[in-house]
Design a protein around this motif. Structure first.
Motif, short mmCIF file in Angstrom:
data_model
loop_
_atom_site.label_atom_id
_atom_site.label_comp_id
_atom_site.label_asym_id
_atom_site.label_seq_id
_atom_site.Cartn_x
_atom_site.Cartn_y
_atom_site.Cartn_z
N VAL A 154 -3.83 1.63 -12.17
CA VAL A 154 -2.47 1.77 -11.65
C VAL A 154 -2.39 1.28 -10.21
CG1 VAL A 154 -0.72 3.47 -10.97
CG2 VAL A 154 -1.81 3.63 -13.20
N VAL A 155 -3.30 1.71 -9.36
CA VAL A 155 -3.18 1.42 -7.94
C VAL A 155 -3.72 0.05 -7.54
CG1 VAL A 155 -3.12 3.84 -7.28
CG2 VAL A 155 -5.29 2.63 -7.27
N LYS A 156 -4.52 -0.59 -8.37
CA LYS A 156 -5.08 -1.87 -7.96
C LYS A 156 -4.01 -2.95 -7.84
CE LYS A 156 -6.69 -3.74 -12.37
NZ LYS A 156 -7.87 -4.03 -13.16
N HIS A 157 -2.84 -2.71 -8.43
CA HIS A 157 -1.76 -3.69 -8.37
C HIS A 157 -0.77 -3.41 -7.23
CE1 HIS A 157 -3.21 -5.48 -12.02
NE2 HIS A 157 -3.22 -4.29 -12.59
N LEU A 158 -1.02 -2.37 -6.46
CA LEU A 158 -0.14 -2.04 -5.35
C LEU A 158 -0.71 -2.60 -4.05
CD1 LEU A 158 0.63 1.70 -6.14
CD2 LEU A 158 2.12 -0.26 -6.51
N PRO A 159 0.00 -3.51 -3.41
CA PRO A 159 -0.51 -4.05 -2.15
C PRO A 159 -0.56 -2.94 -1.08
CG PRO A 159 1.70 -4.89 -2.62
CD PRO A 159 1.29 -4.05 -3.78
N ASP A 160 -1.61 -2.96 -0.32
CA ASP A 160 -1.80 -2.02 0.79
C ASP A 160 -1.82 -0.56 0.35
OD1 ASP A 160 -1.82 -4.20 2.60
OD2 ASP A 160 0.38 -4.20 2.61
N ALA A 161 -2.24 -0.29 -0.87
CA ALA A 161 -2.34 1.10 -1.34
C ALA A 161 -3.46 1.81 -0.60
CB ALA A 161 -2.61 1.12 -2.84
N PRO A 162 -3.23 3.03 -0.17
CA PRO A 162 -4.32 3.78 0.47
C PRO A 162 -5.48 3.91 -0.53
CG PRO A 162 -2.23 4.96 0.66
CD PRO A 162 -1.99 3.80 -0.24
N PRO A 163 -6.71 3.86 -0.05
CA PRO A 163 -7.86 3.85 -0.95
C PRO A 163 -7.94 5.03 -1.91
CG PRO A 163 -8.56 3.61 1.35
CD PRO A 163 -7.08 3.79 1.34
N GLU A 164 -7.42 6.17 -1.52
CA GLU A 164 -7.53 7.36 -2.37
C GLU A 164 -6.25 7.65 -3.15
OE1 GLU A 164 -10.56 8.75 -2.73
OE2 GLU A 164 -11.20 7.21 -1.33
N LEU A 165 -5.32 6.72 -3.21
CA LEU A 165 -4.07 6.93 -3.94
C LEU A 165 -4.32 7.23 -5.42
CD1 LEU A 165 -0.98 6.95 -3.89
CD2 LEU A 165 -1.04 4.49 -4.33
N TRP A 166 -5.40 6.67 -5.97
CA TRP A 166 -5.71 6.90 -7.38
C TRP A 166 -5.84 8.38 -7.70
CZ3 TRP A 166 -10.11 9.51 -8.61
CH2 TRP A 166 -11.11 9.58 -7.62
N GLU A 167 -6.24 9.21 -6.73
CA GLU A 167 -6.40 10.64 -6.98
C GLU A 167 -5.07 11.30 -7.33
OE1 GLU A 167 -9.01 12.97 -4.54
OE2 GLU A 167 -10.09 11.17 -3.91
N ARG A 168 -4.00 10.80 -6.73
CA ARG A 168 -2.66 11.31 -7.07
C ARG A 168 -2.36 11.07 -8.54
NH1 ARG A 168 2.33 12.35 -4.72
NH2 ARG A 168 4.12 11.58 -5.88
#
Length: 188
Positions: A154-168
């Motif tokens: 999910v988060v790998k396609h978001l530019p500038d996503a915080p590194p730990e966003l996947w935890e959400r």
């Protein structure tokens, strides 16, 4: 240090170097760069891994083995629901380090057999969590296997996503596996 211990150390160095190179440059990273990063010669790479496919298969096998060992260990945890979440968190972190989802094709019978062992270990973990009432009754081991890498995808396609966003997204996903407020799932 015996030759056997030295060979095991070199293999470990090569796997770690390959993971780093592949993370930076993809699977097309040259073997010479992997050897250089490991502090070894190209000949050592080819003695351990005759082809780059063999090297990739070894990395995949190592990842699958770690997941299998963790699922097996966590299946004995007192709180199987928390154990499933811990397993999914580990899988997502592992994928964050190196996403091998782009790989396709046959990686060999050893990898295929390891995948089957992993599937059985995950199913045992999920079955135990369901038996404790921590997961909805219609969730299967296959569901968890397919969902365990979703937070990273999910988060790998978001530019500038915080590194730990996947935890959400893992938290949202895991809440969907809980029995509270669940609606029946379609399909099998």
């Amino acid at each position: 240090m015996s030759l056997r211990a030295d060979a095991a150390r070199n293999r470990s160095l090569l796997l770690a170097a390959a993971i780093e190179e592949f993370a930076l440059h993809g699977v097309d990273a040259p073997v010479s760069a992997i050897a250089r990063r490991a502090g070894l010669g190209k000949g050592t790479v080819f003695r351990h891994f005759p082809t780059k496919d063999d090297l990739v298969a070894a990395i995949v096998l190592d990842r699958i083995t770690r997941l299998t060992e963790l699922a097996t260990e966590l299946a004995e945890a007192d709180d199987a629901g928390a154990a499933v979440l811990e397993f999914m968190r580990f899988a997502a972190r592992q994928r964050q380090q190196l996403d091998l989802s782009f790989l396709s094709g046959d990686l060999g019978s050893e990898v295929a057999e390891a995948q089957q062992r992993m599937a059985r270990a995950i199913t045992a973990l999920v079955d135990r969590a369901r038996a404790q009432g921590a997961l909805r009754p219609d969730v299967t081991g296959t569901d968890v296997m397919l969902l365990m890498c979703v937070p990273q995808d999910v988060v790998k396609h978001l530019p500038d996503a915080p590194p730990e966003l996947w935890e959400r997204y893992l938290a949202i996903l895991f809440d969907g596996l809980r029995p509270e407020g669940a609606h029946p799932l379609p399909g099998f």
